[in-house]
Design an enzyme around this catalytic site. Structure first.
Site, PDB file in Angstrom:
ATOM      1  N   GLY A  38      61.072 -56.267 -43.591  1.00 33.52           N
ATOM      2  CA  GLY A  38      62.117 -55.283 -43.842  1.00 33.52           C
ATOM      3  C   GLY A  38      63.454 -55.782 -43.343  1.00 33.52           C
ATOM      4  N   ASN A 113      54.720 -47.873 -39.850  1.00 38.44           N
ATOM      5  CA  ASN A 113      54.635 -48.752 -41.018  1.00 38.44           C
ATOM      6  C   ASN A 113      53.623 -48.122 -41.962  1.00 38.44           C
ATOM      7  OD1 ASN A 113      54.579 -50.921 -42.822  1.00 38.44           O
ATOM      8  ND2 ASN A 113      53.024 -51.984 -41.664  1.00 38.44           N
ATOM      9  N   CYS A 247      45.199 -53.822 -47.239  1.00 33.23           N
ATOM     10  CA  CYS A 247      46.021 -54.157 -48.404  1.00 33.23           C
ATOM     11  C   CYS A 247      45.833 -55.626 -48.821  1.00 33.23           C
ATOM     12  CB  CYS A 247      47.479 -53.905 -48.039  1.00 33.23           C
ATOM     13  SG  CYS A 247      48.647 -54.510 -49.260  1.00 33.23           S
ATOM     14  N   SER A 294      56.309 -67.730 -50.767  1.00 37.35           N
ATOM     15  CA  SER A 294      54.948 -67.229 -50.595  1.00 37.35           C
ATOM     16  C   SER A 294      53.938 -67.870 -51.533  1.00 37.35           C
ATOM     17  CB  SER A 294      54.930 -65.711 -50.764  1.00 37.35           C
ATOM     18  OG  SER A 294      55.492 -65.374 -52.009  1.00 37.35           O
ATOM     19  N   ASP A 357      52.699 -65.776 -57.025  1.00 32.09           N
ATOM     20  CA  ASP A 357      51.691 -64.892 -56.443  1.00 32.09           C
ATOM     21  C   ASP A 357      51.483 -63.601 -57.211  1.00 32.09           C
ATOM     22  OD1 ASP A 357      53.948 -63.295 -55.487  1.00 32.09           O
ATOM     23  OD2 ASP A 357      54.182 -64.937 -54.054  1.00 32.09           O
ATOM     24  N   CYS A 393      51.786 -48.581 -55.969  1.00 28.62           N
ATOM     25  CA  CYS A 393      51.220 -48.453 -54.621  1.00 28.62           C
ATOM     26  C   CYS A 393      51.824 -47.215 -53.956  1.00 28.62           C
ATOM     27  CB  CYS A 393      51.573 -49.681 -53.785  1.00 28.62           C
ATOM     28  SG  CYS A 393      51.070 -49.510 -52.066  1.00 28.62           S
ATOM     29  N   CYS A 448      41.880 -53.035 -50.011  1.00 27.56           N
ATOM     30  CA  CYS A 448      42.440 -52.128 -51.013  1.00 27.56           C
ATOM     31  C   CYS A 448      42.839 -52.991 -52.204  1.00 27.56           C
ATOM     32  CB  CYS A 448      43.661 -51.392 -50.462  1.00 27.56           C
ATOM     33  SG  CYS A 448      44.494 -50.408 -51.731  1.00 27.56           S
TER      34      CYS A 448
HETATM   35  S1  SF4 Z   1      47.794 -50.433 -53.741  1.00 20.99           S
HETATM   36 FE1  SF4 Z   1      48.077 -52.691 -53.697  1.00 20.99          FE
HETATM   37  S2  SF4 Z   1      49.980 -53.004 -52.526  1.00 20.99           S
HETATM   38 FE2  SF4 Z   1      49.268 -50.911 -52.117  1.00 20.99          FE
HETATM   39  S3  SF4 Z   1      48.024 -51.027 -50.267  1.00 20.99           S
HETATM   40 FE3  SF4 Z   1      46.624 -51.229 -51.998  1.00 20.99          FE
HETATM   41  S4  SF4 Z   1      46.489 -53.447 -52.360  1.00 20.99           S
HETATM   42 FE4  SF4 Z   1      48.274 -53.105 -51.080  1.00 20.99          FE
END
Ligand code: SF4
Length: 471
Positions: A38, A113, A247, A294, A357, A393, A448
């Site tokens: 950020g 966060n 994530c 990245s 990416d 997201c 996720c």
């Molecule tokens: S939706 Fe995608 S960007 Fe959002 S937390 Fe889940 S994996 Fe990460």
């Protein structure tokens, strides 16, 4: 890829320390190492055990704490800090964290966060009960819920408040006498615990520990509440209904390559993603190049497995001012030219594999492909080290809306045509999970993957607001 160009942004990073005579200084260094999470605002709240003092502002960490403002925090033994990203609409000084609240029962500082998916419903309830919210940030909701809880002990009030939240959160909470650390029941955002001599340190990423010389102890568990005070540290749970849903984009794109998440080094994970991509989508070419910063690790992995040499085909201009890090489409497009340059001597007359990416809107990929062709590449094959991002997201990453996400409404072949590549391929979801190789069971191995698959690990409410409108 460069976050500010792509339109894919992390929302925040947090750092905290308890029990060190130079707590504010160390938090400043910790925030520096989390700056990639950020760049729009930064703040530190410190305590000497008697009062909480805040210094915060809009801009980069060194801009906020330059001109002696770090000294304004005094010689406290504990501090929490925050770096924040926000686009137009969610910005403003009042939303810069940590938020600080004073009441007759004491003061409380909060750093967050993530993104709550039921924030609007909770705000409505709180306002109906008479609370007056001072910011548009989700974070303030927790402070009001803590204040309104009927329990006596702060830790019980915090647990009670956390049990009402849904979504993604890594919270640092500090009073004059204790620091609390909480991670949401899905563990969506990374948060780790370390030690620096006798002091406890907490950070969004382990790279911050290396920078301040702290030793990594462990990652915070989903549903865990850590309480740290002068008597030491102890761990409690605010819920037993937990699962792991870290994530995926933290591995693919957001975290620093020198950070480890759940024991896996981010650079190593990215390299494996590149190898898997080469296995799934081989192509005949002369050189492999990655879009800095990245995608370099994934490009190295792709080159290693395919046997095609890795070359520095694109370089990043590190000295472009923040004028070009503005979240508007026009400046973002101009920013691509300012920030990246092709290396003609590497790509001229060559068939190039360009590893990136992710693709969000597709506009940046189109410009980079054109840039490589203009520099003499005879073919440009784009390989993406993640599956197509088809869903927004709601957990703290600004991935744009459905309408803006090119993969939500276009086939791979249509996208190839739009970006002007000779071929385009994405990594498969199964290949991604296998390559990252997290130490957990199940189909997703505790990741996720909602932005790829649409399977969100929490409820999503009709009035859930996308992250770029708040934080
Ligand atoms: S939706 Fe995608 S960007 Fe959002 S937390 Fe889940 S994996 Fe990460």
């Amino acid at each position: 890829m460069l976050a500010e160009l792509k339109g894919l942004n992390e929302e925040c990073g947090v750092f905290g320390i308890w029990g060190h005579p130079e707590a504010s200084q160390i938090t400043y260094y910790g925030l520096h190492s989390l700056q990639h999470r950020g760049q729009e605002g930064a703040g530190i709240v410190s305590t000497d055990g008697e009062k909480l003092v805040a210094v915060k502002g809009e801009g980069l960490v060194n801009e906020v704490f330059g001109n002696g403002r770090l000294q304004d925090l005094g010689a406290g033994k504990a501090a929490i800090g925050h770096v924040r990203y926000a686009t137009a609409g969610g910005g403003g000084y009042e939303n810069v964290q940590p938020l600080l609240f004073h009441s007759q029962s004491g003061s409380l500082a909060l750093a967050h966060n993530g993104n709550l998916v039921n924030a609007n419903a909770l705000k409505h309830q709180l306002e109906t009960m008479g609370s007056i919210l001072q910011t548009t940030s989700d974070t303030e909701v927790l402070a009001h819920l803590i204040k309104r809880s009927g329990y006596t002990l702060l830790k019980d009030r915090v647990k009670n408040a956390l049990s009402m939240l849904k979504g993604a959160y890594a919270f640092l909470i500090m009073t004059e006498t204790e620091m609390m650390v909480a991670l949401d029941p899905n563990g969506l955002r990374p948060l780790s615990l370390g030690k620096l001599n006798d002091a406890y340190v907490v950070a969004s990423e382990t790279c911050a520990f290396d920078v301040v010389g702290a030793e990594f102890i462990r990652d915070i568990e989903p549903g865990e509440l850590l309480i740290i005070d002068n008597g030491g540290l102890h761990s409690e749970r605010f819920t037993l209904h937990t699962q792991r849903a870290m994530c995926s984009m933290e591995y693919i794109y957001f975290s620093r390559p020198d950070s480890n998440i759940d024991g896996i080094n981010v650079h190593t994970a990215r390299k494996s993603l590149g190898k898997q991509l080469a296995m799934e989508s081989a192509v005949e070419a002369d050189v492999v190049t990655g879009v800095p910063d990245s995608s370099i690790s994934a490009a190295i992995g792709y080159a290693e497995l395919s046997g095609i040499p890795y070359e520095l085909g694109l370089i990043k201009n590190r000295y472009v001012g923040r004028t070009f890090i503005q979240p508007s489409q026009a400046l973002r497009e101009q920013g691509v030219k300012m920030k990246l340059s092709p290396v003609r001597g590497v790509v001229e007359g060559k068939r190039v594999v360009m590893v990136d990416d992710s693709i969000v809107r597709g506009t940046t990929s189109r410009r980079i492909v054109k840039m490589l062709r203009d520099a003499g590449a005879t073919e440009v094959h784009v390989r993406i080290s993640s599956p197509p991002i088809k869903n927004p997201c709601f957990y703290g990453i600004d991935t744009s809306t459905h309408e803006e996400l090119i993969a939500s409404s276009h086939s791979v072949e249509e996208m190839r045509e739009i970006i002007g590549a000779d071929s385009l391929a994405f990594l498969s979801p199964g290949g991604m999970v296998e390559a990252i190789d997290r130490p957990f069971d199940g189909e997703t191995r505790g990741q996720c993957m909602a932005c790829f698959t649409g399977k969100y690990p929490t409820e999503i409410f009709p009035d859930t607001v996308l992250p770029h409108e708040k934080c």
